[in-house]
Design a protein around this motif. Structure first.
Motif, PDB file in Angstrom:
ATOM      1  N   ASP A 124       0.834  -1.194   0.000  1.00 44.88           N
ATOM      2  CA  ASP A 124       0.000   0.000   0.000  1.00 44.88           C
ATOM      3  C   ASP A 124       0.877   1.256   0.000  1.00 44.88           C
ATOM      4  OD1 ASP A 124      -1.394   2.314   1.261  1.00 44.88           O
ATOM      5  OD2 ASP A 124      -3.071   0.923   1.461  1.00 44.88           O
ATOM      6  N   MET A 125       1.907   1.259   0.827  1.00 47.88           N
ATOM      7  CA  MET A 125       2.784   2.431   0.928  1.00 47.88           C
ATOM      8  C   MET A 125       3.478   2.708  -0.402  1.00 47.88           C
ATOM      9  SD  MET A 125       3.611   4.714   3.119  1.00 47.88           S
ATOM     10  CE  MET A 125       4.696   6.104   2.920  1.00 47.88           C
ATOM     11  N   LEU A 126       3.970   1.672  -1.053  1.00 48.28           N
ATOM     12  CA  LEU A 126       4.637   1.871  -2.347  1.00 48.28           C
ATOM     13  C   LEU A 126       3.675   2.468  -3.368  1.00 48.28           C
ATOM     14  CD1 LEU A 126       6.774  -1.385  -2.507  1.00 48.28           C
ATOM     15  CD2 LEU A 126       7.621   0.960  -2.166  1.00 48.28           C
ATOM     16  N   LEU A 127       2.450   1.998  -3.379  1.00 44.72           N
ATOM     17  CA  LEU A 127       1.475   2.571  -4.308  1.00 44.72           C
ATOM     18  C   LEU A 127       1.160   4.021  -3.954  1.00 44.72           C
ATOM     19  CD1 LEU A 127      -0.909  -0.481  -4.786  1.00 44.72           C
ATOM     20  CD2 LEU A 127       0.821   0.387  -6.382  1.00 44.72           C
ATOM     21  N   ARG A 128       1.148   4.354  -2.669  1.00 37.28           N
ATOM     22  CA  ARG A 128       0.929   5.741  -2.240  1.00 37.28           C
ATOM     23  C   ARG A 128       2.047   6.669  -2.736  1.00 37.28           C
ATOM     24  NH1 ARG A 128      -2.250   6.847   2.636  1.00 37.28           N
ATOM     25  NH2 ARG A 128      -3.601   5.058   2.928  1.00 37.28           N
ATOM     26  N   VAL A 129       3.277   6.169  -2.719  1.00 39.42           N
ATOM     27  CA  VAL A 129       4.411   6.985  -3.165  1.00 39.42           C
ATOM     28  C   VAL A 129       4.241   7.332  -4.643  1.00 39.42           C
ATOM     29  CG1 VAL A 129       6.911   7.035  -3.513  1.00 39.42           C
ATOM     30  CG2 VAL A 129       5.972   6.028  -1.419  1.00 39.42           C
ATOM     31  N   ALA A 130       3.905   6.347  -5.453  1.00 40.13           N
ATOM     32  CA  ALA A 130       3.698   6.600  -6.885  1.00 40.13           C
ATOM     33  C   ALA A 130       2.493   7.514  -7.099  1.00 40.13           C
ATOM     34  CB  ALA A 130       3.527   5.286  -7.633  1.00 40.13           C
ATOM     35  N   TYR A 131       1.455   7.322  -6.319  1.00 40.73           N
ATOM     36  CA  TYR A 131       0.264   8.167  -6.436  1.00 40.73           C
ATOM     37  C   TYR A 131       0.589   9.620  -6.098  1.00 40.73           C
ATOM     38  CZ  TYR A 131      -4.504   9.855  -5.748  1.00 40.73           C
ATOM     39  OH  TYR A 131      -5.660  10.574  -5.820  1.00 40.73           O
ATOM     40  N   GLU A 133       3.341  11.226  -6.560  1.00 40.83           N
ATOM     41  CA  GLU A 133       3.976  11.836  -7.730  1.00 40.83           C
ATOM     42  C   GLU A 133       2.952  12.111  -8.826  1.00 40.83           C
ATOM     43  OE1 GLU A 133       7.369  10.770 -11.049  1.00 40.83           O
ATOM     44  OE2 GLU A 133       7.728  10.203  -8.961  1.00 40.83           O
ATOM     45  N   SER A 134       2.048  11.182  -9.045  1.00 39.70           N
ATOM     46  CA  SER A 134       1.038  11.347 -10.093  1.00 39.70           C
ATOM     47  C   SER A 134       0.138  12.550  -9.824  1.00 39.70           C
ATOM     48  CB  SER A 134       0.164  10.091 -10.199  1.00 39.70           C
ATOM     49  OG  SER A 134       0.929   8.985 -10.547  1.00 39.70           O
ATOM     50  N   VAL A 135      -0.270  12.711  -8.576  1.00 30.41           N
ATOM     51  CA  VAL A 135      -1.123  13.844  -8.217  1.00 30.41           C
ATOM     52  C   VAL A 135      -0.406  15.156  -8.523  1.00 30.41           C
ATOM     53  CG1 VAL A 135      -2.126  15.099  -6.253  1.00 30.41           C
ATOM     54  CG2 VAL A 135      -2.534  12.641  -6.525  1.00 30.41           C
ATOM     55  N   HIS A 136       0.856  15.266  -8.119  1.00 31.22           N
ATOM     56  CA  HIS A 136       1.583  16.520  -8.353  1.00 31.22           C
ATOM     57  C   HIS A 136       1.862  16.753  -9.836  1.00 31.22           C
ATOM     58  CE1 HIS A 136       1.844  17.964  -4.328  1.00 31.22           C
ATOM     59  NE2 HIS A 136       2.431  16.870  -3.887  1.00 31.22           N
ATOM     60  N   THR A 137       2.046  15.699 -10.591  1.00 33.27           N
ATOM     61  CA  THR A 137       2.216  15.871 -12.035  1.00 33.27           C
ATOM     62  C   THR A 137       0.921  16.412 -12.642  1.00 33.27           C
ATOM     63  OG1 THR A 137       3.935  14.195 -12.145  1.00 33.27           O
ATOM     64  CG2 THR A 137       2.795  14.695 -14.197  1.00 33.27           C
ATOM     65  N   GLY A 138      -0.202  15.923 -12.171  1.00 35.14           N
ATOM     66  CA  GLY A 138      -1.487  16.466 -12.616  1.00 35.14           C
ATOM     67  C   GLY A 138      -1.639  17.932 -12.234  1.00 35.14           C
ATOM     68  N   GLN A 139      -1.195  18.279 -11.048  1.00 33.88           N
ATOM     69  CA  GLN A 139      -1.238  19.691 -10.639  1.00 33.88           C
ATOM     70  C   GLN A 139      -0.397  20.549 -11.582  1.00 33.88           C
ATOM     71  OE1 GLN A 139      -0.144  19.052  -6.362  1.00 33.88           O
ATOM     72  NE2 GLN A 139      -1.614  20.720  -6.077  1.00 33.88           N
ATOM     73  N   LEU A 140       0.781  20.041 -11.940  1.00 32.96           N
ATOM     74  CA  LEU A 140       1.643  20.814 -12.835  1.00 32.96           C
ATOM     75  C   LEU A 140       1.001  20.977 -14.221  1.00 32.96           C
ATOM     76  CD1 LEU A 140       5.183  19.598 -11.818  1.00 32.96           C
ATOM     77  CD2 LEU A 140       4.298  21.929 -11.684  1.00 32.96           C
ATOM     78  N   LEU A 141       0.294  19.970 -14.686  1.00 38.03           N
ATOM     79  CA  LEU A 141      -0.431  20.121 -15.955  1.00 38.03           C
ATOM     80  C   LEU A 141      -1.469  21.237 -15.837  1.00 38.03           C
ATOM     81  CD1 LEU A 141      -0.850  16.385 -16.970  1.00 38.03           C
ATOM     82  CD2 LEU A 141       0.432  18.140 -18.246  1.00 38.03           C
ATOM     83  N   ASP A 142      -2.123  21.316 -14.687  1.00 36.81           N
ATOM     84  CA  ASP A 142      -3.089  22.394 -14.469  1.00 36.81           C
ATOM     85  C   ASP A 142      -2.382  23.747 -14.390  1.00 36.81           C
ATOM     86  OD1 ASP A 142      -5.792  23.260 -14.113  1.00 36.81           O
ATOM     87  OD2 ASP A 142      -5.382  23.511 -11.974  1.00 36.81           O
ATOM     88  N   TYR A 143      -1.232  23.797 -13.734  1.00 31.49           N
ATOM     89  CA  TYR A 143      -0.441  25.036 -13.702  1.00 31.49           C
ATOM     90  C   TYR A 143      -0.154  25.510 -15.124  1.00 31.49           C
ATOM     91  CZ  TYR A 143       1.284  25.046  -8.758  1.00 31.49           C
ATOM     92  OH  TYR A 143       1.431  25.130  -7.402  1.00 31.49           O
ATOM     93  N   LEU A 144       0.272  24.575 -15.962  1.00 26.60           N
ATOM     94  CA  LEU A 144       0.608  24.943 -17.344  1.00 26.60           C
ATOM     95  C   LEU A 144      -0.615  25.474 -18.079  1.00 26.60           C
ATOM     96  CD1 LEU A 144       3.043  22.019 -18.252  1.00 26.60           C
ATOM     97  CD2 LEU A 144       3.622  24.385 -17.648  1.00 26.60           C
ATOM     98  N   ARG A 145      -1.759  24.862 -17.831  1.00 27.61           N
ATOM     99  CA  ARG A 145      -2.997  25.355 -18.440  1.00 27.61           C
ATOM    100  C   ARG A 145      -3.277  26.794 -17.976  1.00 27.61           C
ATOM    101  NH1 ARG A 145      -7.567  23.188 -20.714  1.00 27.61           N
ATOM    102  NH2 ARG A 145      -6.927  21.052 -20.245  1.00 27.61           N
ATOM    103  N   MET A 146      -3.159  27.029 -16.664  1.00 26.57           N
ATOM    104  CA  MET A 146      -3.415  28.370 -16.130  1.00 26.57           C
ATOM    105  C   MET A 146      -2.426  29.396 -16.675  1.00 26.57           C
ATOM    106  SD  MET A 146      -4.572  27.886 -12.169  1.00 26.57           S
ATOM    107  CE  MET A 146      -3.502  26.549 -11.697  1.00 26.57           C
ATOM    108  N   ALA A 147      -1.177  28.967 -16.875  1.00 33.99           N
ATOM    109  CA  ALA A 147      -0.147  29.878 -17.387  1.00 33.99           C
ATOM    110  C   ALA A 147      -0.202  29.981 -18.915  1.00 33.99           C
ATOM    111  CB  ALA A 147       1.231  29.393 -16.947  1.00 33.99           C
TER     112      ALA A 147
END
Length: 156
Positions: A124-131, A133-147
């Motif tokens: 479970d912990m290993l999957l949380r670590v990957a998740y 990163e995935s969440v923050h990558t999605g946030q960065l995609l949204d940042y790029l959209r806003m910018a």
């Protein structure tokens, strides 16, 4: 393919796609953030890389660390490639640690992060670590959209 192989595949795919996004961010946007309380793009990238190192140590410790001396903390923010280069040996160590686990370890080893509100199995912990990163990558995609910056295609 066993569970460890699948977890490693997931880690590698998450990082491959994150790296596509991270390296697509124009240098002049790296220090941009959508509001005063948010992280900048490069701060978020560092947060992901530094957190992965912390999680690796917490997994080895089978719980949260009383003290975390981050090798990232005193480094200046420069480029995405420099951040990746700084993180590479820590990432390699983490991958090797994951390879050392057995199928049984995924359920029998418990990671006690009671201070953060949970105790979870290693798997479970290993999957949380990957998740994470995935969440923050999605946030960065949204940042790029806003910018109003073109976004790289991650669904290849």
């Amino acid at each position: 393919m066993n569970s460890i192989d699948l977890i490693l595949l997931n880690f590698n795919e998450v990082r491959r796609r994150s790296t596509k996004v991270w390296t697509s961010i124009p240098q002049e946007i790296l220090h941009w953030k959508p509001d005063d309380e948010a992280m900048t793009c490069i701060e978020m990238i560092r947060h992901v890389l530094e957190s992965e190192h912390y999680y690796h140590l917490a997994i080895q410790n089978q719980g949260s660390l009383a003290v975390f001396d981050s090798p990232f903390e005193k480094q200046p923010f420069t480029t995405v490639n420099e951040e990746l280069k700084l993180a590479e040996p820590f990432r390699n160590d983490f991958i090797e640690t994951m390879k050392s686990f057995s199928e049984e370890d995924l359920t029998s080893i418990k990671i006690d992060r009671s201070d953060s509100g949970y105790i979870r199995s290693l798997g479970d912990m290993l999957l949380r670590v990957a998740y994470h990163e995935s969440v923050h990558t999605g946030q960065l995609l949204d940042y790029l959209r806003m910018a109003r910056v073109p976004r790289v295609r991650v669904w290849d």
